[in-house]
Design a protein around this motif. Sequence first.
Motif, PDB file in Angstrom:
ATOM      1  N   VAL A 175       0.049 -11.976   6.439  1.00  0.00           N
ATOM      2  CA  VAL A 175       1.055 -12.187   5.390  1.00  0.00           C
ATOM      3  C   VAL A 175       2.263 -11.293   5.679  1.00  0.00           C
ATOM      4  CG1 VAL A 175       1.569 -12.073   2.917  1.00  0.00           C
ATOM      5  CG2 VAL A 175      -0.718 -12.766   3.681  1.00  0.00           C
ATOM      6  N   THR A 176       2.031  -9.968   5.720  1.00  0.00           N
ATOM      7  CA  THR A 176       3.127  -9.031   5.961  1.00  0.00           C
ATOM      8  C   THR A 176       2.563  -7.651   6.298  1.00  0.00           C
ATOM      9  OG1 THR A 176       5.212  -8.171   5.064  1.00  0.00           O
ATOM     10  CG2 THR A 176       3.388  -8.323   3.521  1.00  0.00           C
ATOM     11  N   THR A 177       3.407  -6.785   6.842  1.00  0.00           N
ATOM     12  CA  THR A 177       3.053  -5.381   7.075  1.00  0.00           C
ATOM     13  C   THR A 177       4.086  -4.514   6.369  1.00  0.00           C
ATOM     14  OG1 THR A 177       2.053  -5.842   9.223  1.00  0.00           O
ATOM     15  CG2 THR A 177       2.684  -3.565   8.794  1.00  0.00           C
ATOM     16  N   THR A 178       3.610  -3.495   5.663  1.00  0.00           N
ATOM     17  CA  THR A 178       4.456  -2.586   4.900  1.00  0.00           C
ATOM     18  C   THR A 178       4.054  -1.155   5.196  1.00  0.00           C
ATOM     19  OG1 THR A 178       4.265  -4.152   3.063  1.00  0.00           O
ATOM     20  CG2 THR A 178       5.189  -1.999   2.564  1.00  0.00           C
ATOM     21  N   THR A 179       5.021  -0.272   5.292  1.00  0.00           N
ATOM     22  CA  THR A 179       4.708   1.159   5.370  1.00  0.00           C
ATOM     23  C   THR A 179       5.224   1.815   4.102  1.00  0.00           C
ATOM     24  OG1 THR A 179       4.903   1.094   7.771  1.00  0.00           O
ATOM     25  CG2 THR A 179       4.969   3.265   6.739  1.00  0.00           C
ATOM     26  N   TYR A 180       4.361   2.619   3.472  1.00  0.00           N
ATOM     27  CA  TYR A 180       4.744   3.285   2.219  1.00  0.00           C
ATOM     28  C   TYR A 180       4.250   4.720   2.252  1.00  0.00           C
ATOM     29  CZ  TYR A 180       5.730   4.153  -2.638  1.00  0.00           C
ATOM     30  OH  TYR A 180       6.254   4.688  -3.800  1.00  0.00           O
ATOM     31  N   ARG A 181       5.129   5.651   1.884  1.00  0.00           N
ATOM     32  CA  ARG A 181       4.763   7.065   1.864  1.00  0.00           C
ATOM     33  C   ARG A 181       4.336   7.468   0.451  1.00  0.00           C
ATOM     34  NH1 ARG A 181       9.237  10.651   3.979  1.00  0.00           N
ATOM     35  NH2 ARG A 181       8.751   9.523   5.890  1.00  0.00           N
ATOM     36  N   TYR A 182       3.036   7.668   0.291  1.00  0.00           N
ATOM     37  CA  TYR A 182       2.482   8.194  -0.956  1.00  0.00           C
ATOM     38  C   TYR A 182       2.477   9.715  -0.879  1.00  0.00           C
ATOM     39  CZ  TYR A 182       0.566   3.523  -1.974  1.00  0.00           C
ATOM     40  OH  TYR A 182       0.408   2.192  -2.238  1.00  0.00           O
ATOM     41  N   GLU A 183       2.163  10.367  -2.009  1.00  0.00           N
ATOM     42  CA  GLU A 183       2.043  11.834  -1.995  1.00  0.00           C
ATOM     43  C   GLU A 183       0.893  12.273  -1.101  1.00  0.00           C
ATOM     44  OE1 GLU A 183       1.632  13.239  -5.998  1.00  0.00           O
ATOM     45  OE2 GLU A 183       3.581  12.424  -6.587  1.00  0.00           O
ATOM     46  N   PHE A 184      -0.190  11.479  -1.057  1.00  0.00           N
ATOM     47  CA  PHE A 184      -1.397  11.891  -0.326  1.00  0.00           C
ATOM     48  C   PHE A 184      -1.391  11.466   1.137  1.00  0.00           C
ATOM     49  CE2 PHE A 184      -2.275   7.989  -2.679  1.00  0.00           C
ATOM     50  CZ  PHE A 184      -2.752   7.151  -1.692  1.00  0.00           C
ATOM     51  N   ALA A 185      -0.588  10.472   1.506  1.00  0.00           N
ATOM     52  CA  ALA A 185      -0.573   9.991   2.895  1.00  0.00           C
ATOM     53  C   ALA A 185       0.473   8.893   3.036  1.00  0.00           C
ATOM     54  CB  ALA A 185      -1.939   9.435   3.288  1.00  0.00           C
ATOM     55  N   THR A 186       0.843   8.619   4.282  1.00  0.00           N
ATOM     56  CA  THR A 186       1.669   7.452   4.577  1.00  0.00           C
ATOM     57  C   THR A 186       0.742   6.328   5.034  1.00  0.00           C
ATOM     58  OG1 THR A 186       3.550   8.816   5.191  1.00  0.00           O
ATOM     59  CG2 THR A 186       3.561   6.558   5.994  1.00  0.00           C
ATOM     60  N   ILE A 187       0.889   5.196   4.392  1.00  0.00           N
ATOM     61  CA  ILE A 187       0.008   4.061   4.621  1.00  0.00           C
ATOM     62  C   ILE A 187       0.798   2.937   5.280  1.00  0.00           C
ATOM     63  CG2 ILE A 187      -1.371   2.258   3.461  1.00  0.00           C
ATOM     64  CD1 ILE A 187      -2.657   5.003   3.226  1.00  0.00           C
ATOM     65  N   GLU A 188       0.225   2.363   6.333  1.00  0.00           N
ATOM     66  CA  GLU A 188       0.761   1.132   6.911  1.00  0.00           C
ATOM     67  C   GLU A 188      -0.230   0.024   6.573  1.00  0.00           C
ATOM     68  OE1 GLU A 188       2.255   0.720  11.201  1.00  0.00           O
ATOM     69  OE2 GLU A 188       0.415  -0.492  11.164  1.00  0.00           O
ATOM     70  N   LEU A 189       0.173  -0.833   5.648  1.00  0.00           N
ATOM     71  CA  LEU A 189      -0.707  -1.887   5.134  1.00  0.00           C
ATOM     72  C   LEU A 189      -0.324  -3.228   5.739  1.00  0.00           C
ATOM     73  CD1 LEU A 189      -2.762  -3.151   3.101  1.00  0.00           C
ATOM     74  CD2 LEU A 189      -0.853  -3.292   1.490  1.00  0.00           C
ATOM     75  N   THR A 190      -1.296  -3.870   6.385  1.00  0.00           N
ATOM     76  CA  THR A 190      -1.116  -5.245   6.862  1.00  0.00           C
ATOM     77  C   THR A 190      -2.034  -6.139   6.048  1.00  0.00           C
ATOM     78  OG1 THR A 190      -0.599  -4.473   9.089  1.00  0.00           O
ATOM     79  CG2 THR A 190      -1.202  -6.787   8.852  1.00  0.00           C
TER      80      THR A 190
END
Length: 131
Positions: A68-83
């Motif tokens: 569908v898509t890939t997103t990178t998001y920086r949370y307080e606890f970690a940076t997540i790359e979600l596909t």
Amino acid sequence: MSEPIRVVGAVFHDGERFLACRKKPGKPLEGHWEFPGGKIEPGETPEQALAREIHEELGLKAEVGPKVTTTTYRYEFATIELTTFYCTLVDGDLRLTDHDATKWVTPTEADNLTWAPADIPAVKALSSSHS
């Protein structure tokens, strides 16, 4: 800055609606809705990781389809790359381990839920593809 944690999410879709899962209390992002999934382990492809996570988290056997898509998001606890990937339910009885609720939602209903920030671009992609 550390490398992002690579995670995968499943978009189960029945034509009109898709499956949303709410993180249970005591988990990071508790109360937020998300696509079920989890971390990619060393040596796994994203598709293998997603099939394993769906089995672990929901007790379901899924066939992983197109991305569908890939997103990178920086949370307080970690940076997540979600596909996120479209998934088809093959077999199994739903049981929840990381979540306290699931529901099938239309894109309009999804707009009224509090989504985990990394999942929002996929929700928007689904909404735009069916509007």
